[in-house]
Every structure is written in structure tokens, then in C-alpha cells.
Design a protein around this motif. Structure first.
Motif, PDB file in Angstrom:
ATOM      1  N   VAL A  11       0.854  -1.187   0.000  1.00  0.00           N
ATOM      2  CA  VAL A  11       0.000   0.000   0.000  1.00  0.00           C
ATOM      3  C   VAL A  11       0.892   1.239   0.000  1.00  0.00           C
ATOM      4  CG1 VAL A  11      -1.753   1.302   1.252  1.00  0.00           C
ATOM      5  CG2 VAL A  11      -1.883  -1.194   1.164  1.00  0.00           C
ATOM      6  N   HIS A  12       0.595   2.148  -0.920  1.00  0.00           N
ATOM      7  CA  HIS A  12       1.333   3.403  -1.055  1.00  0.00           C
ATOM      8  C   HIS A  12       0.367   4.557  -0.815  1.00  0.00           C
ATOM      9  CE1 HIS A  12       4.754   1.375  -3.022  1.00  0.00           C
ATOM     10  NE2 HIS A  12       3.815   0.612  -3.561  1.00  0.00           N
ATOM     11  N   LYS A  13       0.731   5.471   0.074  1.00  0.00           N
ATOM     12  CA  LYS A  13      -0.058   6.684   0.293  1.00  0.00           C
ATOM     13  C   LYS A  13       0.596   7.783  -0.517  1.00  0.00           C
ATOM     14  CE  LYS A  13      -1.878   5.119   4.553  1.00  0.00           C
ATOM     15  NZ  LYS A  13      -2.674   5.424   5.659  1.00  0.00           N
ATOM     16  N   LEU A  14      -0.134   8.259  -1.492  1.00  0.00           N
ATOM     17  CA  LEU A  14       0.422   9.189  -2.466  1.00  0.00           C
ATOM     18  C   LEU A  14      -0.362  10.488  -2.508  1.00  0.00           C
ATOM     19  CD1 LEU A  14       0.656   6.450  -5.186  1.00  0.00           C
ATOM     20  CD2 LEU A  14       2.607   7.417  -3.987  1.00  0.00           C
ATOM     21  N   LYS A  15       0.351  11.589  -2.532  1.00  0.00           N
ATOM     22  CA  LYS A  15      -0.289  12.892  -2.706  1.00  0.00           C
ATOM     23  C   LYS A  15      -0.274  13.201  -4.190  1.00  0.00           C
ATOM     24  CE  LYS A  15       0.619  14.657   1.820  1.00  0.00           C
ATOM     25  NZ  LYS A  15       0.733  15.824   2.636  1.00  0.00           N
ATOM     26  N   VAL A  16      -1.387  12.893  -4.831  1.00  0.00           N
ATOM     27  CA  VAL A  16      -1.514  13.105  -6.272  1.00  0.00           C
ATOM     28  C   VAL A  16      -2.909  13.628  -6.579  1.00  0.00           C
ATOM     29  CG1 VAL A  16       0.143  11.306  -6.910  1.00  0.00           C
ATOM     30  CG2 VAL A  16      -2.253  10.726  -6.704  1.00  0.00           C
ATOM     31  N   ASP A  17      -3.014  14.282  -7.702  1.00  0.00           N
ATOM     32  CA  ASP A  17      -4.325  14.695  -8.202  1.00  0.00           C
ATOM     33  C   ASP A  17      -5.086  13.415  -8.518  1.00  0.00           C
ATOM     34  OD1 ASP A  17      -6.474  15.364  -9.924  1.00  0.00           O
ATOM     35  OD2 ASP A  17      -5.399  17.109 -10.679  1.00  0.00           O
ATOM     36  N   PRO A  18      -6.282  13.221  -7.963  1.00  0.00           N
ATOM     37  CA  PRO A  18      -7.019  11.978  -8.201  1.00  0.00           C
ATOM     38  C   PRO A  18      -7.354  11.719  -9.663  1.00  0.00           C
ATOM     39  CG  PRO A  18      -8.304  13.510  -6.850  1.00  0.00           C
ATOM     40  CD  PRO A  18      -6.970  14.135  -7.077  1.00  0.00           C
ATOM     41  N   SER A  19      -7.304  12.754 -10.492  1.00  0.00           N
ATOM     42  CA  SER A  19      -7.614  12.568 -11.906  1.00  0.00           C
ATOM     43  C   SER A  19      -6.391  12.150 -12.728  1.00  0.00           C
ATOM     44  CB  SER A  19      -8.226  13.839 -12.496  1.00  0.00           C
ATOM     45  OG  SER A  19      -7.271  14.885 -12.505  1.00  0.00           O
ATOM     46  N   THR A  20      -5.228  12.094 -12.100  1.00  0.00           N
ATOM     47  CA  THR A  20      -4.014  11.678 -12.805  1.00  0.00           C
ATOM     48  C   THR A  20      -4.164  10.229 -13.269  1.00  0.00           C
ATOM     49  OG1 THR A  20      -2.685  13.116 -11.395  1.00  0.00           O
ATOM     50  CG2 THR A  20      -1.506  11.386 -12.592  1.00  0.00           C
ATOM     51  N   PRO A  21      -3.890   9.958 -14.540  1.00  0.00           N
ATOM     52  CA  PRO A  21      -3.986   8.576 -14.998  1.00  0.00           C
ATOM     53  C   PRO A  21      -3.076   7.659 -14.177  1.00  0.00           C
ATOM     54  CG  PRO A  21      -3.825  10.048 -16.874  1.00  0.00           C
ATOM     55  CD  PRO A  21      -3.560  10.876 -15.639  1.00  0.00           C
ATOM     56  N   LEU A  22      -3.556   6.458 -13.917  1.00  0.00           N
ATOM     57  CA  LEU A  22      -2.798   5.494 -13.131  1.00  0.00           C
ATOM     58  C   LEU A  22      -1.393   5.293 -13.691  1.00  0.00           C
ATOM     59  CD1 LEU A  22      -2.631   3.397 -10.844  1.00  0.00           C
ATOM     60  CD2 LEU A  22      -3.575   1.733 -12.461  1.00  0.00           C
TER      61      LEU A  22
END
Length: 158
Positions: A11-22
């Protein structure tokens, strides 16, 4: 926004824009270089990963779509010192020329073998037909999947 994504069993906790493509999260945030950017339209298969066991084009869908799901890239199957039987079969059959498409081919083949451990040649070709290989190593790729199926059914490395 922080997203918790399970990738390759971690599990990775990432601060990213949720709309960023996987795909961009996998490559740019997690440093996974297996999934490739090919067409950006989900048509070539270079970005294919498994999500809950099914092949998915990671360039198309936002990362937020994968929360509470299991994502596996080619790096999650095996590594250079301990390759998965499918990876070993691709090596043994020399199924790669430029190798750009190979991670997507392997992940699509893995999904096929998970649901059909002994596919026919026609079934292998059908499963892989949406993955593009510009080098033309399709016959070797099919042989690699056949080799892996045989090795996996015998419980050994390809």
C-alpha cells in the motif's frame, strides 16, 4: 489529495491529483518502468497492468479509480534473479525485440493463464490481439505463453 493505492502487494499513500492517470502514478510516483506510455488511447496495450486480476489499460483511468483495488505491474510478477515462469518463458523464447510492448503482453498473458491455464493457440492469439507489437515477434510471444502454460501446469519454471 492523498490516495492509498495497493500496487504489487504494497500500500502506497500518495499525494496526487485523483484525476491523474494510473500510468503516470505508477511511473512517476512509484518509479515502475514496466508499464509504458504507448498511444495514450488504450489501444496499444503497452500500459497494461492487472487490476483485481483483470488486464486494464492504465493510461485511460484516473488513479482514484483504483483505491481499494489490487494493482499488479510486471514488476510484481518477478524480478531478474527470480523471474515468474511467464517472464522466464519470454526470455527463453527470445520473444522481445525492442521489448516496449512486452510488459503489457506479459500482463495480458498472465490474466489469460489465470483464468485458462491451458489455452489453445487460438485463445492465446485472441487474448493478445489488442496488444500491439511493431517488431513482429508475435509468433515468439505465442510460443512463450505456451511454454509458460506448460511450465506452470507442471509447477516449475518455464
Amino acid at each position: 489529495m492523498t490516495l492509498a493505492l495497493e500496487v504489487n502487494g504494497q500500500v502506497h499513500k500518495l499525494k496526487v491529483d485523483p484525476s491523474t492517470p494510473l500510468l503516470y502514478v505508477l511511473r512517476n510516483e512509484l518509479g515502475l518502468k514496466g508499464p509504458k506510455f504507448g498511444c495514450g488511447l488504450g489501444e496499444c496495450g503497452a500500459c497494461t497492468v492487472l487490476v483485481d486480476g483483470a488486464p486494464v489499460r492504465s493510461c485511460l483511468l484516473p488513479a482514484a479509480s483504483f483505491v481499494d483495488r489490487q494493482v499488479v505491474s510486471v514488476e510484481g510478477l518477478g524480478n531478474a534473479s527470480d523471474p515468474h515462469p511467464l517472464q522466464q518463458a519470454f526470455i527463453d523464447e527470445q520473444a522481445a525485440q525492442c521489448a516496449y510492448c512486452i510488459p503489457g503482453m506479459i500482463m495480458t498473458a498472465q490474466a489469460l493463464l489465470a483464468r485458462n491455464p491451458q489455452p489453445s493457440e487460438a485463445q492465446i492469439k485472441q487474448a493478445l490481439m489488442a496488444n500491439f507489437c511493431g517488431c513482429g515477434t508475435h509468433l515468439r510471444i505465442v510460443r512463450a505463453v505456451q511454454r509458460a502454460a506448460a511450465a506452470m501446469s507442471e509447477g516449475r519454471q518455464a
